[in-house]
Design a protein around this motif. Structure first.
Motif, PDB file in Angstrom:
ATOM      1  N   PHE B  29      57.157  25.482  35.901  1.00 11.94           N
ATOM      2  CA  PHE B  29      56.995  26.529  36.912  1.00 11.94           C
ATOM      3  C   PHE B  29      58.039  26.409  38.017  1.00 11.94           C
ATOM      4  CE2 PHE B  29      52.903  27.349  35.101  1.00 11.94           C
ATOM      5  CZ  PHE B  29      52.511  28.599  35.558  1.00 11.94           C
ATOM      6  N   PRO B  30      58.665  27.519  38.393  1.00 12.84           N
ATOM      7  CA  PRO B  30      59.435  27.517  39.641  1.00 12.84           C
ATOM      8  C   PRO B  30      58.427  27.266  40.769  1.00 12.84           C
ATOM      9  CG  PRO B  30      59.807  29.542  38.363  1.00 12.84           C
ATOM     10  CD  PRO B  30      58.657  28.840  37.731  1.00 12.84           C
ATOM     11  N   GLU B  31      58.817  26.510  41.776  1.00 14.04           N
ATOM     12  CA  GLU B  31      57.876  26.109  42.827  1.00 14.04           C
ATOM     13  C   GLU B  31      57.172  27.309  43.475  1.00 14.04           C
ATOM     14  OE1 GLU B  31      58.077  22.439  45.366  1.00 14.04           O
ATOM     15  OE2 GLU B  31      59.181  23.846  46.599  1.00 14.04           O
ATOM     16  N   GLU B  32      57.941  28.351  43.742  1.00 14.34           N
ATOM     17  CA  GLU B  32      57.371  29.530  44.415  1.00 14.34           C
ATOM     18  C   GLU B  32      56.241  30.149  43.560  1.00 14.34           C
ATOM     19  OE1 GLU B  32      57.485  33.002  44.016  1.00 14.34           O
ATOM     20  OE2 GLU B  32      56.681  33.339  46.045  1.00 14.34           O
ATOM     21  N   ALA B  33      56.499  30.281  42.272  1.00 17.98           N
ATOM     22  CA  ALA B  33      55.515  30.893  41.374  1.00 17.98           C
ATOM     23  C   ALA B  33      54.299  29.986  41.192  1.00 17.98           C
ATOM     24  CB  ALA B  33      56.148  31.191  40.017  1.00 17.98           C
ATOM     25  N   LEU B  34      54.537  28.699  41.157  1.00 17.25           N
ATOM     26  CA  LEU B  34      53.446  27.735  40.987  1.00 17.25           C
ATOM     27  C   LEU B  34      52.370  27.944  42.055  1.00 17.25           C
ATOM     28  CD1 LEU B  34      52.469  25.146  39.485  1.00 17.25           C
ATOM     29  CD2 LEU B  34      53.930  23.808  41.006  1.00 17.25           C
ATOM     30  N   PHE B  35      52.822  28.198  43.282  1.00 17.11           N
ATOM     31  CA  PHE B  35      51.886  28.311  44.407  1.00 17.11           C
ATOM     32  C   PHE B  35      51.519  29.747  44.772  1.00 17.11           C
ATOM     33  CE2 PHE B  35      53.406  24.001  44.836  1.00 17.11           C
ATOM     34  CZ  PHE B  35      52.266  23.320  45.217  1.00 17.11           C
ATOM     35  N   ASN B  36      52.245  30.726  44.226  1.00 16.18           N
ATOM     36  CA  ASN B  36      51.977  32.101  44.643  1.00 16.18           C
ATOM     37  C   ASN B  36      51.680  33.087  43.523  1.00 16.18           C
ATOM     38  OD1 ASN B  36      52.413  31.898  47.618  1.00 16.18           O
ATOM     39  ND2 ASN B  36      54.434  31.185  46.936  1.00 16.18           N
ATOM     40  N   TYR B  37      52.183  32.801  42.329  1.00 19.37           N
ATOM     41  CA  TYR B  37      51.995  33.778  41.265  1.00 19.37           C
ATOM     42  C   TYR B  37      50.585  33.695  40.688  1.00 19.37           C
ATOM     43  CZ  TYR B  37      52.613  36.484  37.064  1.00 19.37           C
ATOM     44  OH  TYR B  37      52.460  37.438  36.084  1.00 19.37           O
ATOM     45  N   LYS B  38      49.952  34.838  40.544  1.00 20.62           N
ATOM     46  CA  LYS B  38      48.666  34.863  39.851  1.00 20.62           C
ATOM     47  C   LYS B  38      48.375  36.248  39.290  1.00 20.62           C
ATOM     48  CE  LYS B  38      46.151  35.365  44.219  1.00 20.62           C
ATOM     49  NZ  LYS B  38      45.123  34.800  45.095  1.00 20.62           N
ATOM     50  N   VAL B  39      47.528  36.286  38.291  1.00 21.45           N
ATOM     51  CA  VAL B  39      47.063  37.543  37.716  1.00 21.45           C
ATOM     52  C   VAL B  39      45.844  37.976  38.524  1.00 21.45           C
ATOM     53  CG1 VAL B  39      45.863  38.469  35.672  1.00 21.45           C
ATOM     54  CG2 VAL B  39      48.010  37.183  35.397  1.00 21.45           C
ATOM     55  N   GLU B  40      45.713  39.252  38.743  1.00 21.90           N
ATOM     56  CA  GLU B  40      44.575  39.841  39.481  1.00 21.90           C
ATOM     57  C   GLU B  40      43.240  39.240  39.005  1.00 21.90           C
ATOM     58  OE1 GLU B  40      44.744  42.306  41.878  1.00 21.90           O
ATOM     59  OE2 GLU B  40      42.544  42.346  42.067  1.00 21.90           O
ATOM     60  N   GLY B  41      42.454  38.736  39.950  1.00 25.49           N
ATOM     61  CA  GLY B  41      41.147  38.157  39.606  1.00 25.49           C
ATOM     62  C   GLY B  41      41.211  36.684  39.254  1.00 25.49           C
ATOM     63  N   MET B  42      42.443  36.116  39.227  1.00 28.45           N
ATOM     64  CA  MET B  42      42.595  34.712  38.867  1.00 28.45           C
ATOM     65  C   MET B  42      43.243  33.922  40.018  1.00 28.45           C
ATOM     66  SD  MET B  42      43.810  34.966  34.866  1.00 28.45           S
ATOM     67  CE  MET B  42      43.754  33.168  34.703  1.00 28.45           C
ATOM     68  N   ARG B  43      43.384  32.628  39.790  1.00 27.53           N
ATOM     69  CA  ARG B  43      44.012  31.760  40.785  1.00 27.53           C
ATOM     70  C   ARG B  43      45.455  31.426  40.391  1.00 27.53           C
ATOM     71  NH1 ARG B  43      39.935  26.975  40.286  1.00 27.53           N
ATOM     72  NH2 ARG B  43      40.044  27.790  38.166  1.00 27.53           N
ATOM     73  N   THR B  44      46.182  30.853  41.323  1.00 22.09           N
ATOM     74  CA  THR B  44      47.529  30.374  40.996  1.00 22.09           C
ATOM     75  C   THR B  44      47.390  29.150  40.087  1.00 22.09           C
ATOM     76  OG1 THR B  44      47.625  28.822  42.850  1.00 22.09           O
ATOM     77  CG2 THR B  44      48.372  31.081  43.285  1.00 22.09           C
ATOM     78  N   PHE B  45      48.481  28.796  39.379  1.00 21.74           N
ATOM     79  CA  PHE B  45      48.420  27.612  38.529  1.00 21.74           C
ATOM     80  C   PHE B  45      48.247  26.364  39.395  1.00 21.74           C
ATOM     81  CE2 PHE B  45      50.306  24.585  35.268  1.00 21.74           C
ATOM     82  CZ  PHE B  45      49.225  24.679  34.392  1.00 21.74           C
ATOM     83  N   ALA B  46      48.839  26.354  40.587  1.00 23.80           N
ATOM     84  CA  ALA B  46      48.660  25.199  41.491  1.00 23.80           C
ATOM     85  C   ALA B  46      47.179  25.023  41.851  1.00 23.80           C
ATOM     86  CB  ALA B  46      49.495  25.378  42.758  1.00 23.80           C
ATOM     87  N   GLU B  47      46.480  26.120  42.056  1.00 26.12           N
ATOM     88  CA  GLU B  47      45.042  26.009  42.366  1.00 26.12           C
ATOM     89  C   GLU B  47      44.261  25.459  41.176  1.00 26.12           C
ATOM     90  OE1 GLU B  47      43.631  29.353  45.476  1.00 26.12           O
ATOM     91  OE2 GLU B  47      44.963  30.151  43.923  1.00 26.12           O
ATOM     92  N   MET B  48      44.628  25.924  39.981  1.00 26.33           N
ATOM     93  CA  MET B  48      43.944  25.404  38.782  1.00 26.33           C
ATOM     94  C   MET B  48      44.210  23.900  38.635  1.00 26.33           C
ATOM     95  SD  MET B  48      44.660  28.343  35.906  1.00 26.33           S
ATOM     96  CE  MET B  48      44.994  30.037  36.364  1.00 26.33           C
ATOM     97  N   ILE B  49      45.449  23.493  38.878  1.00 23.47           N
ATOM     98  CA  ILE B  49      45.807  22.072  38.762  1.00 23.47           C
ATOM     99  C   ILE B  49      45.026  21.252  39.796  1.00 23.47           C
ATOM    100  CG2 ILE B  49      47.698  20.402  39.079  1.00 23.47           C
ATOM    101  CD1 ILE B  49      47.785  21.942  36.400  1.00 23.47           C
TER     102      ILE B  49
END
Lengths: 156, 156
Positions: B29-49
């Motif tokens: 993951f690019p750092e920005e996407a890790l903490f900000n990218y998410k699909v509607e109704g879901m969490r970011t991958f950083a939150e899941m981790i």
């Protein structure tokens, strides 16, 4: 006092619970999206489910018969009803075949589909883990389609 | 002849293999996407981790100490390096704690985080399965970002 961390029957029950959840995920898809919706670089959820169908019963049959065969993950299902029927027909076959693997064989090496040589327990974990993996992807497809996925912990 | 389908150490090795793969997914993951990218109704991958980090070591600590506590899945990590460091620091703790659970306790009921009462083996499977589930979702995020995920079978 129990000296094993999990019994053969408990692992089967665990897998069947996952299969129930995967079935719920298939049901949540509108038929059109099930067979046509996909993210760039990925497959449709119907294709992933057909991979799972191509692995579980055929893989267990190979293990039970101790004879490697070829992997086939393409089927000609075109409706959700057909996919669900195939899923449901696989369930008792999985149970019956799994039952036939003697406990002591789980640590034996077997060349699954003539290409994955590993202890049988690793192949069984692959069957389960691969299903969890693709179902997780199916959950994202559902969210992208604006549909709430089933609850991860509902396995009955 | 072996009378168990999988040993405690083999299950730990299986989990650690999955943790290696999840680490690779974080790295992609690019750092920005890790903490900000998410699909509607879901969490970011950083939150899941962070959920996974909040479950594994704390959950095992509860089991080892036979004392339920509270689930905390929110941390203040803001960089990929911090997340990877936390991931790596958890690894030897997971191994050490897992080692401390006597084989015969895996079938015992334990009230994980004061809310999930089940045999300990079920909790351990939950730790592993939940990681596979969320990593599968992370793979879709990577695809949506135009990034090739790691290979599912690469666990070393």
């Amino acid at each position: 006092m129990k000296t094993e961390i999990i019994s053969k029957n408990e692992l089967l029950a665990h897998w069947l619970g996952h299969r129930n959840l995967t079935r719920q995920a298939i049901e949540k898809f509108p038929e059109e999206a099930l067979f046509n919706y996909k993210v760039e670089g990925m497959r449709t959820f119907a294709e992933m489910i057909q991979e799972l169908l191509g692995i579980a019963v055929p893989g267990l049959q190979e293990i039970v018969n101790n004879k490697s065969g070829e992997l086939n993950e393409k089927f000609s299902y075109t409706t959700k009803a057909q996919l669900l029927q195939a899923w449901d027909e696989a369930t008792p076959q999985i149970s019956a075949l799994f039952d036939k693997i003697p406990t002591e064989r789980f640590s034996e090496e077997f060349n699954l589909f003539g290409q994955y040589n590993s202890p049988i327990i690793h192949s069984i974990f692959y069957f389960i883990d691969n299903e969890i993996h693709h179902r997780g992807q199916g959950f994202v497809y559902l969210r992208l389609l604006g549909i709430q996925p089933p609850f991860f912990w509902e396995r009955d």
